[in-house]
Design an enzyme around this catalytic site. Sequence first.
Site, short mmCIF file in Angstrom:
data_model
loop_
_atom_site.label_atom_id
_atom_site.label_comp_id
_atom_site.label_asym_id
_atom_site.label_seq_id
_atom_site.Cartn_x
_atom_site.Cartn_y
_atom_site.Cartn_z
N CYS A 22 -27.19 -8.02 34.54
CA CYS A 22 -27.35 -7.11 35.52
C CYS A 22 -27.38 -7.97 36.98
CB CYS A 22 -28.53 -6.39 35.65
SG CYS A 22 -28.53 -5.25 34.30
N HIS A 23 -28.31 -9.00 37.01
CA HIS A 23 -28.41 -9.95 38.29
C HIS A 23 -28.14 -11.38 38.20
CE1 HIS A 23 -30.21 -5.98 39.02
NE2 HIS A 23 -29.45 -5.93 40.15
#
Length: 179
Positions: free
Chosen positions: A143-144
Amino acid sequence: MFEEDRVDKVAEPERRAFTYLMLSSVRFAYASAARLLVVKFVASMSASADVLALAFSEFDLSSIEMGKTITAKWRGKPVFIRRRSAAEIATEAAVPMEYLRDQETDADRTLKPEFIVVLGICPHLGCVPVSNAGDFGGWFCPCHGSHYDKSGRIRKGPSPLNLEVPPYKFIDENVILMG
């Protein structure tokens, strides 16, 4: 008026004892009812049986192959359990503390160096990292872009903290009790 309504000590002493007995009995009944209400209220706030059943879980680690990670479920959350080889343990133990954002030694994160147990929730935004991925071979949060090593420590990316180590203990050579 005071003289007329008063219970005379000499003429009727049993009436006075009866009055005190009745007043004490009523006060005892009120106190018992109040206690019952407090006990019922406090009991209603305790955890239900299905929640308590999820509080503790046993996991058998004997089926995990060397260098492999399994994902288990505890309290509705994913838990990563990895069986590490001697080379992986030595690699993680040799990482200098100044390279780590959240400084924890590998020995502080494990009860037995062979097994690492971490919650599978990224501390950055609550995503679930991918096992055996990332620049350090541990976990990678797509996600990040947070990269964790094989000890679950943050090594690269926006996450401020390591993967959390849940409370657990070994109850047998290869069986852990979480909770």
